[in-house]
Design a protein around this motif. Structure first.
Motif, short mmCIF file in Angstrom:
data_model
loop_
_atom_site.label_atom_id
_atom_site.label_comp_id
_atom_site.label_asym_id
_atom_site.label_seq_id
_atom_site.Cartn_x
_atom_site.Cartn_y
_atom_site.Cartn_z
N UNK A 5 1.71 -15.01 7.89
CA UNK A 5 3.01 -15.51 8.30
C UNK A 5 2.92 -16.26 9.61
N UNK A 6 2.15 -15.74 10.55
CA UNK A 6 2.05 -16.33 11.88
C UNK A 6 0.78 -17.16 12.04
N UNK A 7 0.17 -17.51 10.93
CA UNK A 7 -0.96 -18.44 10.91
C UNK A 7 -2.13 -17.95 11.76
N UNK A 8 -2.49 -16.70 11.53
CA UNK A 8 -3.69 -16.16 12.16
C UNK A 8 -3.44 -15.36 13.40
N UNK A 68 4.21 -23.33 13.51
CA UNK A 68 4.95 -22.40 12.66
C UNK A 68 6.26 -23.00 12.17
N UNK A 69 6.98 -23.69 13.04
CA UNK A 69 8.24 -24.33 12.63
C UNK A 69 7.93 -25.61 11.84
N UNK A 70 8.75 -25.94 10.82
CA UNK A 70 8.49 -27.12 10.00
C UNK A 70 8.93 -28.43 10.66
N UNK A 71 9.50 -28.34 11.86
CA UNK A 71 9.99 -29.51 12.56
C UNK A 71 9.88 -29.23 14.06
N UNK A 72 10.22 -30.19 14.87
CA UNK A 72 10.10 -30.02 16.32
C UNK A 72 11.38 -29.45 16.90
#
Length: 593
Positions: free
Chosen positions: A107-110, A162-166
């Motif tokens: 979920x938190x990319x490592x 983690x967020x799909x946008x800025x």
């Protein structure tokens, strides 16, 4: 660090903890069935162990208790159901520690290696971890609170990954909603409800006012990591409410159940996509996904985890031996033992022929380090770890002759026919034993070079208080006497040659009787329908985190029949479990007979 004043902290705790963990811990009597205090029978009609059948276990690591929860012949019970769909009751389960670690990682990319190290030990049902028994405590809530705070702070520097946008470029526009939608879908393993989306947006805006974008991002992450919908396997079915009748899982619940079964972590995007389209409800698509997940290296952890728990090897890291008698025993050797079980079992199930018989009888393995010396083999020049190694077939044949099993189920200074016999009786044959009387002295007889193990432990069968149980275990355990307390092969036991004769009594026609040595035992188990049915039951328990009940009789019988027809193909068994009625449905209220 997060800027958390009383209002923000209070909002988070109210939304995530009071309305979450506290609510669901109280709901375990509804969603997960009766709590022990109610006295209402649960699986198998038991009340004293929180809904477990006689013979099952709520012990910590290393517990056995492999008894069936079905009170009769599954075929007869299934025939009596007259084709009506029945499914055993599923208790609400909190993620195990390994599931939590793996899910946080994905979920938190490592992020973080082992955040669950701050939690208490997992509960167990039979030999397997399953947090479906004890209610939530204030300590557990506090531990998860602290873990969530730490993890949220740690991932702030990777907010843009983690967020799909800025969020920084669009702090109050559409980006926060996109972030909450996407992150929430992954954390909850389902799309957020509209009210959940609104609540998280309100939390985000509150944190933004009190701090900045990083504060708002961390507040959402932290709160979702404390939500019961993150921490629990929430299965209620397509109707969305707990019912006393079997209900088909919705597509997201099925995706999660499949992913945690075969990968021990949250679904990947492929599963999420199928869940969104409803395609996973198609049996052919589900079968294809089983094949895809099993083909992934991620499945190796699951296969290894099953065999480690099934064989009672969970506490190997704390294993100790007498250094004066066994100077070669050290942490590196223990690590090599653990790795052998993991690599060998995974190879057979996922890459080899997949057969249970091979697991019980193969004279090849994957060894490294000190295991070469322990097994009496010379390490080949230029040896590459992970290479298949042929063992001496007169000494090593299958999992029960591997050093991990033999060393774990032995005392520091001598072997243990009792421990080895109990493991085979309960976990391999699914025949639970009564616990010893409270006043029994469990201290093993002192080691003496003038006596053999068989002589020292003979008192168990001679003592009328102990004999009723030990006659069921010791004659099995004594067939392992060719293997010393660290698993090395030996010809002498004290002053005499090893006597590895033994017997299985009261265990069914196809496995009972006398035999000599662990290799013959493995061969007998490989041909035994009783052992095969037990292994099928154990995989069912591993997959669903519960003991089978009378209501699962048709599923269990179908698994037994298919397993026998496939000559004990474990790989096929895993697919059959995933496609079974019990796996694809849930009954989350009421009681089981």
């Amino acid at each position: 660090m997060l800027k958390r004043d009383a209002r923000l902290g209070g909002y988070r705790r109210l939304s995530a903890l009071v309305a979450g963990l506290s609510l669901l811990s109280g709901c375990q009597a509804d969603v997960g069935g009766a709590t022990p205090a109610t006295g209402v029978p649960a699986v198998g009609g038991a009340t004293s162990t929180g809904g477990l059948p006689p013979g099952s276990s709520t012990t910590g690591a290393g517990g056995t208790g492999g008894g069936t929860g079905i009170g009769g012949d599954p075929a007869e019970l299934c025939a009596a159901s007259a084709g009506v769909l029945n499914v055993g009751r599923t208790r609400l389960r909190r993620m195990t520690r390994s599931q939590f670690d793996n899910t946080v990682r994905d979920l938190l990319l490592g992020s973080a290696d082992n955040p669950s190290s701050a939690l208490g030990a997992d509960e167990s049902i039979g030999p397997f971890y399953s947090n479906a028994i004890a209610p939530v405590t204030n300590l557990l809530v506090q531990q998860h609170d602290e873990i969530a705070v730490r993890l949220a702070a740690e991932v702030v520097p990777r907010m843009n990954d983690i967020a799909p946008c800025s969020l920084a470029a669009d702090p109050s526009g559409v980006c926060p909603d996109q972030f909450i939608t996407e992150f929430g879908r992954k954390a909850y393993r389902r799309p957020l409800e509209a009210v959940e989306q609104q609540s998280y947006r309100a939390l985000y805006e509150l944190a933004l006012v009190q701090g900045n974008v990083e504060t708002a991002f961390a507040a959402v992450v932290e709160t979702m990591l404390e939500s019961p919908f993150f921490l629990y396997h929430v299965d209620v079915g397509v109707d969305g409410v707990p019912l006393d009748a079997p209900v088909r899982l919705d597509s997201y619940e099925l995706a999660s159940r499949l992913s945690y079964f075969l990968w021990n972590t949250m679904p990947d995007e492929g599963l999420f996509t199928l869940a969104a389209s409803g395609g996973l409800q198609d049996e052919a698509v589900l079968a294809a996904e089983v094949d895809r997940l099993l083909a992934s290296p991620r499945a190796a952890e699951t296969i290894a985890s099953f065999h480690v728990q099934w064989l009672g090897l969970r506490d190997m890291a704390s294993l100790q031996k007498d250094p004066a008698r066994f100077p070669q025993f050290n942490a590196d050797l223990v690590s090599a033992m653990q790795q052998e079980i993991a690599t060998f079992s995974d190879y057979v199930v996922r890459q080899g022929d997949g057969l249970l018989g091979t697991l019980f009888t193969a004279s090849y393995s994957f060894i490294d380090g000190g295991l070469f010396d322990l097994y009496g083999l010379a390490q080949p020049a230029g040896f590459v770890p992970g290479t298949r190694v042929e063992l001496n077939p007169a000494q090593r044949s299958g999992l029960l002759t591997r050093a991990a099993f033999l060393a774990t189920h032995a005392h520091p200074d001598q072997t243990s026919p009792v421990h080895r016999g109990i493991l085979v009786r309960e976990n391999v044959l699914c025949q639970p034993l009564n616990p010893p009387p409270a006043n029994v002295d469990n201290v093993p007889p002192p080691v003496s070079e003038a006596t053999t193990t068989r002589e020292r432990f003979a008192q168990h069968s001679q003592d009328p208080v102990c004999g009723s149980c030990h006659r069921l275990t010791d004659p099995i355990g004594l067939v392992f006497e060719h293997y010393d307390p660290v698993g090395a092969y030996r010809e002498m036991d004290g002053p005499l040659p090893v006597d590895a004769s033994g017997e299985i009594v009261e265990a069914g026609d196809d496995v009972a009787g006398p035999f000599v040595g662990a290799i013959e035992l493995g061969q007998r188990l490989a041909q035994s329908s009783r052992a095969a049915e037990c292994v099928a039951n154990q995989w069912f328990r591993f997959a669903l985190g519960r003991i089978e009940s009378n209501d699962d009789a048709c599923t269990v019988q179908a698994l037994h029949d298919a397993f026998a027809a496939s000559s004990g193909n474990v790989r096929q068994l895993l697919g059959d479990i995933a496609r079974s009625d019990a796996f694809r449905h849930v009954r989350s209220a009421g009681t089981s007979p």
